[in-house]
Design a protein around this motif. Structure first.
Motif, short mmCIF file in Angstrom:
data_model
loop_
_atom_site.label_atom_id
_atom_site.label_comp_id
_atom_site.label_asym_id
_atom_site.label_seq_id
_atom_site.Cartn_x
_atom_site.Cartn_y
_atom_site.Cartn_z
N VAL A 5 0.84 -1.21 0.00
CA VAL A 5 0.00 0.00 0.00
C VAL A 5 0.86 1.25 0.00
O VAL A 5 0.60 2.22 -0.74
CB VAL A 5 -0.96 -0.02 1.20
N HIS A 6 1.91 1.26 0.81
CA HIS A 6 2.79 2.44 0.84
C HIS A 6 3.47 2.65 -0.52
O HIS A 6 3.66 3.80 -0.95
CB HIS A 6 3.82 2.30 1.94
N ASP A 7 3.82 1.57 -1.19
CA ASP A 7 4.43 1.71 -2.51
C ASP A 7 3.41 2.19 -3.54
O ASP A 7 3.75 2.96 -4.45
CB ASP A 7 5.04 0.39 -2.96
N LEU A 8 2.18 1.74 -3.42
CA LEU A 8 1.12 2.24 -4.31
C LEU A 8 0.92 3.74 -4.11
O LEU A 8 0.80 4.49 -5.08
CB LEU A 8 -0.19 1.49 -4.04
N VAL A 9 0.89 4.16 -2.86
CA VAL A 9 0.72 5.58 -2.56
C VAL A 9 1.87 6.40 -3.14
O VAL A 9 1.69 7.50 -3.67
CB VAL A 9 0.61 5.80 -1.03
N GLY A 10 3.07 5.84 -3.06
CA GLY A 10 4.24 6.54 -3.56
C GLY A 10 4.23 6.77 -5.06
O GLY A 10 4.97 7.63 -5.57
N LEU A 52 -5.13 2.65 2.63
CA LEU A 52 -4.34 3.17 3.75
C LEU A 52 -5.06 2.93 5.07
O LEU A 52 -4.42 2.55 6.06
CB LEU A 52 -4.07 4.66 3.57
N GLN A 53 -6.36 3.15 5.09
CA GLN A 53 -7.12 2.87 6.31
C GLN A 53 -7.06 1.38 6.65
O GLN A 53 -7.05 1.00 7.81
CB GLN A 53 -8.58 3.30 6.11
N GLY A 54 -6.97 0.54 5.60
CA GLY A 54 -6.93 -0.91 5.82
C GLY A 54 -5.68 -1.39 6.51
O GLY A 54 -5.69 -2.46 7.13
N VAL A 55 -4.56 -0.63 6.40
CA VAL A 55 -3.32 -1.06 7.04
C VAL A 55 -2.98 -0.17 8.23
O VAL A 55 -1.88 -0.29 8.81
CB VAL A 55 -2.14 -1.06 6.04
#
Length: 394
Positions: free
Chosen positions: A370-375, A388-391
């Motif tokens: 998820v963090h890599d997707l956000v990046g 993001l809420q899911g993790v």
């Protein structure tokens, strides 16, 4: 700071400083680049490969889960506690009863029904429900086993379930004890295939501890002990053997040795072809779909996204348990991200989240994904906000 309030980089830095290492010294000891450590500690990068995490953990003399920040994030189910499961595993009084227990053992048939229900909770991603039931279930199995040796079989599965929950909630050492207890209980029976599956679970726990070589060796020793004659063996035997070979493949692949992993995958594929269908025996799974799932996983971990996506096309979701399919979707999402198919990767990760939010937030691979997707995005869309809420750590 607690794990709930820190990043991967902050946890890495805290453990590095605790050991008195400079970034350069840690990089040398772990066999990774200084740039990787620097970017992680500055939160420029928020994830790394499992192989790199294992190398860093080994160099720091800690479990990989410490860096990953694995912790208990169970749903608020009455009685749900990872610590209670741990205490049931590491219990000095092996027959301590709840004060309200009448001392009468549950029947063997009822124990098997409870085991079936517990596996339903596990494979459905309902970890809180399972954690709430496990201490009592272990107690009931122990009580009956003291009078009826046949109860050793359901007891072995209760220990297996305890180990599984403990891995997901960041207590790998206690999980290893539970896996050993599962093996000991299975040894009391006369079902060598059940015993072999418990060795497979122990291999899985060791892999989470970063002990890939030991995991591979044990998996193949257990497989060799029950190696079937493909033309005459029962389907259950082929399935259990094939599952152990797949475990060895994943262990070998986690070290970066794709060629070695592929040798195991070919063996497993031959066994799966002999079966011709996917099976669930002793609450473990094997068949053509599961060979494809692990091939996808190994190729994703090896940064070979094209091969991972090709293998994923052979996966038949029908008959897969929720957590099995969810874990596969995380691999597919990662492979899609590496191919810069970001929108498809987001959609695939969201499908994994929708299967079980509780399971999803216990997956360190989901968090890094998820963090890599956000990046990759300059602006958060609704789907990324949901991921993001899911993790998020409660």
């Amino acid at each position: 700071m607690s794990d709930a309030s820190t990043t991967v980089g902050q946890r890495l830095q805290a453990n590095r400083l605790n050991r008195g290492y400079t970034q350069a010294e840690l990089a040398r000891r772990a066999g990774v680049s200084v740039d990787l450590i620097s970017m992680l500690e500055r939160d420029v990068r928020e994830s790394m490969s499992w192989a790199s995490m294992v190398k860093l953990a080994r160099a720091l003399d800690i479990d990989p889960g410490v860096i990953a920040g694995k912790s208990s994030r169970l749903d608020r189910v009455p009685g749900a506690s990872a610590l209670a499961v741990r205490d049931a595993v590491i219990n000095p009084d092996l027959l301590e009863l709840h004060p309200d227990h009448d001392g009468e053992p549950t029947s063997l048939a009822e124990l098997w029904r409870l085991i079936e229900r517990a596996y339903g909770a596990y494979f459905g991603g309902e970890f809180g429900v399972l954690a709430a039931e496990l201490p009592g279930l272990i107690n009931e199995c122990r009580l009956l086993e003291s009078a009826d040796p046949a109860a050793a079989a359901p007891l072995s599965h209760a220990w297996q379930l305890a180990g599984s929950v403990l891995v997901h909630t960041g207590r790998d050492d206690a999980a290893a004890i539970a896996a050993e207890r599962a093996i000991q209980a299975a040894r009391k029976g006369n079902d060598e295939w059940r015993l072999a599956t418990q060795y497979g679970v122990y291999c899985w726990v060791m892999l989470h501890q970063g002990r890939a070589d030991e995991s591979e060796r044990l998996a193949m020793r257990a497989a060799d002990a029950i190696e079937p004659s493909m033309s005459r063996a029962a389907s259950e035997q082929i399935a259990v053997w094939g599952g152990l070979v797949l475990q060895a493949a994943v262990a070998r692949g986690s070290t970066g040795d794709v060629d070695g992993a592929e040798n195991y995958l070919r063996m497993a594929a031959a066994a799966a072809a002999r079966l011709g269908t996917d099976r669930h025996d002793y609450w473990t799974s094997f068949g053509p779909t599961h060979v494809a799932i692990q091939t996808t996983h190994i190729m994703t971990s090896a940064h070979r996204p094209d091969r991972a996506l090709k293998a994923s096309r052979a996966v038949n979701p029908q008959g897969l348990f929720k957590v099995q399919y969810g874990r596969h979707l995380l691999d597919v999402s990662r492979a899609l991200l590496e191919r810069r198919r970001t929108d498809e990767a987001e959609e695939t990760a969201t499908r994994a989240l929708d299967l079980s939010a509780e399971w999803f937030r216990h997956q360190s691979v989901a968090e890094s994904l998820v963090h890599d997707l956000v990046g990759r995005k300059t602006r958060l869309n609704a789907r990324l906000r949901t991921l993001l809420q899911g993790v998020e750590r409660n």
